[in-house]
Scaffold this motif. Sequence first.
Motif, PDB file in Angstrom:
ATOM      1  N   SER A 344      -3.405   2.038 -10.452  1.00 53.92           N
ATOM      2  CA  SER A 344      -4.938   2.597  -9.840  1.00 53.92           C
ATOM      3  C   SER A 344      -4.838   2.295  -8.449  1.00 53.92           C
ATOM      4  N   THR A 345      -4.423   1.067  -8.077  1.00 55.23           N
ATOM      5  CA  THR A 345      -4.788   0.542  -6.865  1.00 55.23           C
ATOM      6  C   THR A 345      -3.819   1.255  -5.817  1.00 55.23           C
ATOM      7  N   GLY A 346      -2.435   1.774  -6.431  1.00 54.09           N
ATOM      8  CA  GLY A 346      -1.517   2.442  -5.762  1.00 54.09           C
ATOM      9  C   GLY A 346      -2.251   3.830  -5.340  1.00 54.09           C
ATOM     10  N   SER A 347      -2.786   4.464  -6.277  1.00 60.11           N
ATOM     11  CA  SER A 347      -3.470   5.562  -5.945  1.00 60.11           C
ATOM     12  C   SER A 347      -4.368   5.648  -4.762  1.00 60.11           C
ATOM     13  N   VAL A 348      -5.339   4.427  -4.985  1.00 53.46           N
ATOM     14  CA  VAL A 348      -6.373   4.170  -3.889  1.00 53.46           C
ATOM     15  C   VAL A 348      -5.591   3.960  -2.553  1.00 53.46           C
ATOM     16  N   LEU A 349      -4.538   3.227  -2.454  1.00 53.52           N
ATOM     17  CA  LEU A 349      -3.742   3.001  -1.132  1.00 53.52           C
ATOM     18  C   LEU A 349      -3.164   4.363  -0.519  1.00 53.52           C
ATOM     19  N   SER A 350      -2.691   5.166  -1.602  1.00 53.46           N
ATOM     20  CA  SER A 350      -2.156   6.559  -1.260  1.00 53.46           C
ATOM     21  C   SER A 350      -3.301   7.416  -0.614  1.00 53.46           C
ATOM     22  N   ASN A 351      -4.341   7.325  -0.745  1.00 47.19           N
ATOM     23  CA  ASN A 351      -5.669   8.071  -0.281  1.00 47.19           C
ATOM     24  C   ASN A 351      -6.456   7.600   0.804  1.00 47.19           C
ATOM     25  N   TYR A 352      -6.547   6.210   0.571  1.00 45.30           N
ATOM     26  CA  TYR A 352      -7.391   5.454   1.954  1.00 45.30           C
ATOM     27  C   TYR A 352      -6.492   4.910   2.889  1.00 45.30           C
ATOM     28  N   HIS A 353      -5.149   4.580   2.658  1.00 44.17           N
ATOM     29  CA  HIS A 353      -4.356   4.089   3.565  1.00 44.17           C
ATOM     30  C   HIS A 353      -4.942   2.681   4.012  1.00 44.17           C
ATOM     31  N   THR A 354      -5.670   1.890   3.411  1.00 41.97           N
ATOM     32  CA  THR A 354      -5.900   0.545   3.810  1.00 41.97           C
ATOM     33  C   THR A 354      -5.917  -0.299   2.443  1.00 41.97           C
ATOM     34  N   LYS A 355      -5.580  -1.815   2.686  1.00 43.27           N
ATOM     35  CA  LYS A 355      -5.565  -2.575   1.533  1.00 43.27           C
ATOM     36  C   LYS A 355      -6.945  -3.341   1.452  1.00 43.27           C
ATOM     37  N   LYS A 356      -7.827  -3.126   2.563  1.00 44.19           N
ATOM     38  CA  LYS A 356      -8.985  -4.073   2.573  1.00 44.19           C
ATOM     39  C   LYS A 356      -9.942  -3.575   1.790  1.00 44.19           C
ATOM     40  N   ILE A 357     -10.573  -4.716   0.939  1.00 47.35           N
ATOM     41  CA  ILE A 357     -11.471  -4.270  -0.013  1.00 47.35           C
ATOM     42  C   ILE A 357     -12.733  -3.664   0.669  1.00 47.35           C
ATOM     43  N   SER A 358     -13.065  -4.209   1.704  1.00 43.96           N
ATOM     44  CA  SER A 358     -14.474  -4.000   2.256  1.00 43.96           C
ATOM     45  C   SER A 358     -14.260  -2.643   2.907  1.00 43.96           C
ATOM     46  N   ASP A 359     -13.109  -1.913   3.049  1.00 39.43           N
ATOM     47  CA  ASP A 359     -13.118  -0.430   3.778  1.00 39.43           C
ATOM     48  C   ASP A 359     -13.220   0.475   2.601  1.00 39.43           C
ATOM     49  N   ILE A 360     -13.329   0.075   1.236  1.00 40.17           N
ATOM     50  CA  ILE A 360     -13.187   1.269   0.144  1.00 40.17           C
ATOM     51  C   ILE A 360     -14.434   1.186  -0.600  1.00 40.17           C
ATOM     52  N   ARG A 361     -14.990   2.399  -0.471  1.00 44.27           N
ATOM     53  CA  ARG A 361     -16.718   2.699  -1.190  1.00 44.27           C
ATOM     54  C   ARG A 361     -16.236   4.026  -1.900  1.00 44.27           C
TER      55      ARG A 361
END
Length: 488
Positions: A344-361
């Motif tokens: 699931s987090t790999g899918s997030v990384l593929s779309n957001y291109h960041t691993k920082k928790i604070s950058d994802i909402r």
Amino acid sequence: MAILVLTFLIFAILYRFINIKLTFFIQPVITLLILLYALFLTGIVLKHRIIFGFYHLLFLDSLNAVLIIIIASLSFLVAVYSIGYFKNELRSGLLENKVKEYYFWMNFFIFAMLLLSISNNLGILWVAIEGTTLATTFLISFYRNKEAVEAGWKYIIICSVGIAFAFFGIVLLYFVSSSFLGEGLNALNWTDIMKVAPHLNKHILDIAFIFVLVGFGTKVGFAPFHFWLPDAHSEAPTPVSALMSGVLLNCALYAIIRIYAILNMDGQAYFANELLMFFGLFTVFIASIFIIKQNDYKRLLAYSSMEHMGIIAFAFSISTPLAIFAAILGMINHAFTKSLMFFSTGSVLSNYHTKKISDIRGLFKILPFTAVFMIIGVLAITGNPPFSIFISEFLTLIASFKANYAPEGILMLSFLVVIFIGFIRHFVGMAAGEPVLEKKKESIYMILPMFLILIVILTFGIYIPEDFKILINNIVVIVKGVHGSKLQ
């Protein structure tokens, strides 16, 4: 049994010459066939308890049967997930040759894990673990940027030092066993050593276990030898992280369990139990500190892997049948649940291109299926019912209270509460809030493995199939120390 390992070695070489579209199709088919074959072999083990192959250098009992099912299942899920993941990467500019390189090292990695899991000979097991180090070093540094290369170097240096310690432990084991079994391969065969285990020098065995625990424990990620783990998981491609966390850590732990069983003949491994309890509790404590203050979600999952390995080591240290049952269940549950989180987090990384928790909402609005699986994964991984990790953690705590380890059990429970708070705080924040991107199309190849894992962890949370109960109960007998004659 040789088919299990040779298949992946052959395909590691052949993929270099196959079109990438064909590779995307072949890998899931091959891994599915291997999974079915692993289940077939497990059926034979259920009937005969133990089977041998290739001049007794390979063998299968309930303990490694469970491990090969984990390896084969996760290999299939990763093969499906990799289609969606690398199609995205190709669209982002990754070269086709790099994807072929991934399949080469991935198949070599699976080959090494299967070899170590079915090897009867502790020397071959050690070589196979070295093989996993080689393959994963190239996989961790796959993107060849500064951070990935540094993570790869840190991994190979720390794990190589660790594996040297393990080698010395195995040499000591050979030294004591050869006085009864004679010089030669037999003195390193686990089934032969178990026959003479009650007569081996206990003091030398204890020293050998210290080296093995430190050596293979480095690969497991026990604190304070864990420094490679967060960097490696943070930099590796997501399918690699899923296999490394879900399977490789279990494989290294498996090597420790095999040698622990030699010491634990009739439940006599008091010194080894104390060591496992210390490393188990200390590892969960360190993981809880880093999880609560983490700002990188892939590193957070790496510390969560440490947590699970610590809980499993703690369960083994209690050494009662209930605790060992919980530990084995924990290994199975960790493999599937952690893979769900990495997918699931790999899918997030593929779309957001960041691993920082604070950058994802706003994940619920941008990647709704992924967000749902991620939140389910968070609930599962922190030990909430009705998911399977709840059962293994609950049984571990019950076993600690029943065996008069109540203070240690309460300490473990307090660490788990801290970890639960950390996970909820970080991941709920990512899923909720206003979206920072437009809604994205989600790949069916990335969603399907998460759905299949959800079925598994829900099933094991509600009902454990009877055959698996038999396998795990057989493992309890193995880990408690079976006298050699009972293996025939």
